[in-house]
Design a protein around this motif. Structure first.
Motif, short mmCIF file in Angstrom:
data_model
loop_
_atom_site.label_atom_id
_atom_site.label_comp_id
_atom_site.label_asym_id
_atom_site.label_seq_id
_atom_site.Cartn_x
_atom_site.Cartn_y
_atom_site.Cartn_z
N SER A 67 5.88 -45.58 38.37
CA SER A 67 4.64 -46.17 37.86
C SER A 67 4.42 -47.58 38.43
N LEU A 68 5.50 -48.36 38.54
CA LEU A 68 5.37 -49.70 39.11
C LEU A 68 5.07 -49.64 40.60
N ALA A 69 5.60 -48.63 41.29
CA ALA A 69 5.30 -48.47 42.71
C ALA A 69 3.81 -48.26 42.92
N VAL A 70 3.22 -47.44 42.06
CA VAL A 70 1.77 -47.20 42.16
C VAL A 70 1.02 -48.48 41.82
N GLN A 71 1.45 -49.18 40.78
CA GLN A 71 0.79 -50.42 40.37
C GLN A 71 0.84 -51.46 41.48
N PHE A 72 1.96 -51.58 42.17
CA PHE A 72 2.08 -52.56 43.25
C PHE A 72 1.29 -52.13 44.49
N THR A 73 1.05 -50.84 44.63
CA THR A 73 0.33 -50.34 45.81
C THR A 73 -1.15 -50.67 45.74
N VAL A 74 -1.75 -50.51 44.57
CA VAL A 74 -3.19 -50.77 44.44
C VAL A 74 -3.43 -52.27 44.56
N ARG A 75 -4.62 -52.65 45.00
CA ARG A 75 -4.91 -54.06 45.27
C ARG A 75 -5.86 -54.68 44.26
N ARG A 76 -6.12 -53.97 43.19
CA ARG A 76 -6.92 -54.52 42.10
C ARG A 76 -6.51 -53.85 40.80
N TYR A 77 -6.99 -54.38 39.71
CA TYR A 77 -6.69 -53.78 38.42
C TYR A 77 -7.41 -52.45 38.27
N ILE A 78 -6.64 -51.39 37.97
CA ILE A 78 -7.17 -50.07 37.66
C ILE A 78 -6.58 -49.67 36.32
N ALA A 79 -7.43 -49.40 35.35
CA ALA A 79 -6.99 -49.25 33.95
C ALA A 79 -5.85 -48.25 33.79
N TRP A 80 -6.01 -47.04 34.30
CA TRP A 80 -5.00 -46.01 34.04
C TRP A 80 -3.70 -46.31 34.77
N VAL A 81 -3.79 -46.95 35.95
CA VAL A 81 -2.57 -47.32 36.68
C VAL A 81 -1.81 -48.40 35.93
N TYR A 82 -2.51 -49.44 35.52
CA TYR A 82 -1.88 -50.55 34.82
C TYR A 82 -1.25 -50.09 33.51
N TRP A 83 -2.00 -49.35 32.70
CA TRP A 83 -1.49 -48.99 31.38
C TRP A 83 -0.41 -47.91 31.45
N THR A 84 -0.43 -47.09 32.49
CA THR A 84 0.69 -46.16 32.69
C THR A 84 1.97 -46.94 32.93
N ALA A 85 1.88 -47.99 33.74
CA ALA A 85 3.05 -48.83 33.99
C ALA A 85 3.53 -49.50 32.71
N VAL A 86 2.60 -49.97 31.88
CA VAL A 86 2.98 -50.60 30.61
C VAL A 86 3.69 -49.60 29.70
N VAL A 87 3.17 -48.37 29.64
CA VAL A 87 3.82 -47.34 28.83
C VAL A 87 5.24 -47.08 29.31
N MET A 88 5.42 -46.97 30.62
CA MET A 88 6.76 -46.71 31.16
C MET A 88 7.70 -47.90 30.91
N VAL A 89 7.17 -49.12 30.99
CA VAL A 89 7.98 -50.28 30.65
C VAL A 89 8.38 -50.23 29.18
N SER A 90 7.45 -49.80 28.34
CA SER A 90 7.74 -49.70 26.91
C SER A 90 8.86 -48.71 26.65
N VAL A 91 8.78 -47.54 27.27
CA VAL A 91 9.81 -46.52 27.08
C VAL A 91 11.16 -47.01 27.59
N PHE A 92 11.18 -47.55 28.81
CA PHE A 92 12.45 -47.97 29.39
C PHE A 92 12.98 -49.24 28.73
N GLY A 93 12.08 -50.15 28.33
CA GLY A 93 12.52 -51.36 27.63
C GLY A 93 13.20 -51.02 26.32
N THR A 94 12.68 -50.02 25.64
CA THR A 94 13.31 -49.54 24.41
C THR A 94 14.70 -49.00 24.70
N MET A 95 14.79 -48.20 25.76
CA MET A 95 16.08 -47.62 26.14
C MET A 95 17.09 -48.70 26.49
#
Length: 264
Positions: A67-95
């Motif tokens: 998810s972060l790879a996709v986020q770093f690839t895009v060159r502007r804010y895209i809602a679903w890309v950004y929030w997917t990365a946040v969700v994955m950070v949330s899951v892994f941060g909990t772990m």
């Protein structure tokens, strides 16, 4: 706090190599942020229960990297890309927080200050290099790297802090009420002129993690543990549907890409 206060006030020299990579700080931002924290909490527990802790951490790590790879690839804010990365950070941060406690036996009284120090280190290095912690100056790869390092640290810290308060006698509902009150403090302090906007933002950002996680745990866990007993699966699904709904709305309306309606 308004978006204008979060803008970088330094001369814009070689910063605008990309469009800003994060959304405007609106009411929708805070709603989705709390939803992702709760969904990440229950999804992490569900994966660990279903797959086992080690496979769950491995899967969560791979999903986070992707998810972060996709986020770093895009060159502007895209809602679903950004929030997917946040969700994955949330899951892994909990772990990450749970592995220290469950897997290594580190008490929350130690893991909470550990993650606090880690977050302070990220902020210190970020500020030393860039001279700003503003989320509305995320226009270079380096700043974006600092930003996501800080986000990951806030999730781990918030998870540990939420679990600490829940196990100190407050319970999950009590913790939720505590953090709901606590999140108002930086907002009121900023409005009263006692706290600058960037500090108020990051303080509230940390608090959203134990707030969302406590409420999600309260809904999911059984009556014996002070919860409503809805179950990890149903709560994860319900919060995911809510996230998809809000993010879908923002992707269409683009209300989080304009300075209008910005609140915090």
């Amino acid at each position: 706090m308004t978006t204008e206060h979060l803008l970088d006030d330094r001369p814009h020299v070689n910063l605008r190599t990309m469009a800003n990579k994060v959304p405007e700080v609106t009411a929708y931002f805070w709603i989705i942020k709390v939803l992702t924290t709760g969904m990440g909490e229950t999804a992490s527990d569900l994966l660990a229960k279903t797959l086992g802790p080690i496979p769950a951490v491995g899967l969560g790590g791979l999903a986070l990297v992707a998810s972060l790879a996709v986020q770093f690839t895009v060159r502007r804010y895209i809602a679903w890309v950004y929030w997917t990365a946040v969700v994955m950070v949330s899951v892994f941060g909990t772990m990450a927080a749970d592995v220290l406690h469950v897997g290594l036996g580190v008490p929350y009284t130690l893991s909470t200050p550990f993650f606090l120090i880690a977050l302070a280190a990220v902020f210190s290095l970020w500020y030393a290099v860039e001279r700003t912690l503003s989320i509305h100056s995320i226009r270079t790869r380096r700043r974006e790297t600092f930003y996501w390092a800080a986000v990951l640290a806030t999730f781990a810290l918030g998870t540990a802090a939420g679990d600490l308060s829940a196990t100190m006698g407050l319970g999950y509902l009590g913790s939720g009420v505590l953090y709901a009150a606590a999140i108002c403090v930086p907002a009121l302090a900023h409005r009263g002129g006692a706290l600058n906007a960037v500090t108020a933002f990051w303080t509230a950002y940390v608090i959203t993690r134990p707030l969302g996680a406590s409420l999600a745990d309260w809904m999911a866990l059984g009556h014996a543990r002070g919860g409503l007993g809805f179950g990890l699966g149903p709560v994860t699904l319900a919060w995911t549907v809510a996230i998809v709904g809000f993010v879908g709305y923002l992707a269409v309306s683009r209300r989080d890409t304009s300075g209008a309606d910005a609140t915090a």
